[in-house]
Design an enzyme around this catalytic site. Structure first.
Site, PDB file in Angstrom:
ATOM      1  N   GLU A   1       5.503   1.625   4.469  1.00  0.00           N
ATOM      2  CA  GLU A   1       6.079   2.946   4.324  1.00  0.00           C
ATOM      3  C   GLU A   1       6.180   3.763   5.746  1.00  0.00           C
ATOM      4  O   GLU A   1       7.115   4.198   5.835  1.00  0.00           O
ATOM      5  CB  GLU A   1       5.203   3.876   3.443  1.00  0.00           C
ATOM      6  CG  GLU A   1       5.138   3.287   1.893  1.00  0.00           C
ATOM      7  CD  GLU A   1       6.394   3.768   1.106  1.00  0.00           C
ATOM      8  OE1 GLU A   1       7.320   3.412   1.972  1.00  0.00           O
ATOM      9  OE2 GLU A   1       6.380   3.984   0.237  1.00  0.00           O
TER      10      GLU A   1
ATOM     11  N   THR B   1      14.328   8.396   3.549  1.00  0.00           N
ATOM     12  CA  THR B   1      13.213   9.517   3.215  1.00  0.00           C
ATOM     13  C   THR B   1      12.963  10.146   4.563  1.00  0.00           C
ATOM     14  O   THR B   1      12.319  11.290   4.443  1.00  0.00           O
ATOM     15  CB  THR B   1      11.992   8.356   2.852  1.00  0.00           C
ATOM     16  OG1 THR B   1      12.370   7.743   1.711  1.00  0.00           O
ATOM     17  CG2 THR B   1      10.790   9.022   2.709  1.00  0.00           C
TER      18      THR B   1
HETATM   19  N1  HSE Z   1       6.199  11.386  -1.344  1.00  0.00           N
HETATM   20  C1  HSE Z   1       7.321  10.598  -0.578  1.00  0.00           C
HETATM   21  C2  HSE Z   1       8.382  11.547  -0.247  1.00  0.00           C
HETATM   22  C3  HSE Z   1       7.833   9.709  -1.460  1.00  0.00           C
HETATM   23  O1  HSE Z   1       8.775  12.441  -1.260  1.00  0.00           O
HETATM   24  O2  HSE Z   1       8.688  11.908   1.008  1.00  0.00           O
HETATM   25  C4  HSE Z   1       8.954   8.914  -0.787  1.00  0.00           C
HETATM   26  O3  HSE Z   1       9.445   8.001  -1.721  1.00  0.00           O
END
Ligand code: HSE
Length: 288
Positions: free
Chosen positions: A140, A192
């Site tokens: 991530e 993201t």
């Molecule tokens: N919690 C993260 C965001 C998830 O919303 O940025 C990304 O998939």
């Protein structure tokens, strides 16, 4: 001892509207299919079955970085599993991607989580699920610049998970009624990293109070099988007002899905997908 395994790594919905970075849910489908082989040299090789272009350096790949973190832990003298004491270890991963990258349903998390779950199996399951989440978060970090576990934890644990903390990891599985999830996927891509960049760094106390009321309400609703409470709690006063601007038609889609009977929903992860929860299949079909 197995030398090769093929696994399915499911898509996930992170945040569940009000629980930014702390709540996530696994979906039954779609899922990536990953074939992982044990190598007798210290190397990580990632390839894509459908020719999808991947970075050649495994450290820059969402499946590769977690495996490198795992190998580094295995390098410690006490980190070696029985049978591997004096042998080099490496992994080759062949990914058959069915979860579209950048769609908001945990594509990078599926690659990261799938790789470490499969590798752990080949090593005789020496690592705990928490260890696997810890390794997978390196994927991530590659994908979004920040470690978060709200896609990875449900991908590894299944069901709905609360990530109470990531440093140190504290993951809680939340029992919930069976729910139908509809995912609407606009044909745009939202990175993201970009969707995090635009967020405000400060939150008004009145918004924070409303948000933590909703998170607690949602978790209680899941645990009590209380569909109305789940529906009332699917409200986000902090993240959604900012991110929904990146998704054309968001308000209309949400409104129409709720009119069709959905309990509620919102942006899936960082978007652009929108997800809706329904209590039964007939309602979910109306929502679709
Ligand atoms: N919690 C993260 C965001 C998830 O919303 O940025 C990304 O998939």
């Amino acid at each position: 001892m197995h030398k090769e395994i093929t696994i399915q790594a499911p898509a996930t919905v992170a945040n569940l509207v009000c629980g930014f970075d702390v709540l996530g849910m696994a979906l039954e489908r779609p899922f990536d299919i990953m074939q992982v082989r044990l190598l007798d040299r210290r190397e990580v090789i990632i390839t894509s079955r459908d020719g999808f272009p991947l970075p050649s350096d495994p450290a820059l790949n969402t499946a590769g970085a977690p495996l490198i973190a795992m190998l580094e832990e295995l390098d410690r003298p006490e980190g070696r599993p029985p049978g591997f004491e004096n042998r080099p270890i490496g992994f080759e991963v062949i990914i058959d991607k069915h979860i579209k990258p950048g769609s908001g349903i945990g594509s990078s998390a599926a690659s990261a989580a799938g790789a470490v779950v499969a590798a752990n199996h080949l090593l005789g399951n020496i690592f705990s699920r928490e260890d696997l989440v810890r390794f997978a978060m390196f994927g991530e970090k590659v994908a979004s610049g920040v470690k978060h576990a709200d896609n990875i934890a449900p991908c590894i644990y299944g069901g709905i998970t609360l990530i109470r903390s990531i440093f140190p990891l504290d993951i809680v599985s939340i029992p919930a009624p069976s729910l139908q999830v509809t995912v609407v996927h606009p044909q745009i891509e939202v990175r993201t990293a970009d969707a995090r960049q635009i967020l405000r760094k400060e939150v008004l106390l009145k918004d924070a109070i409303r948000q933590w009321g909703n998170i607690a309400g949602l978790v209680a609703g899941f645990m009590k099988n209380d569909h109305d409470l789940i529906g009332r709690s699917l409200e986000d006063v902090i993240i959604e007002p900012v991110r929904s601007m990146l998704i054309p038609g968001f308000d209309e889609v949400k409104q129409q899905c709720k009119e069709a009977g959905a309990l509620g929903g919102g942006i899936s992860g960082s978007g652009p997908s929108i997800f809706m929860l329904s209590k039964d299949e007939a309602t979910a079909k109306d929502v679709t």
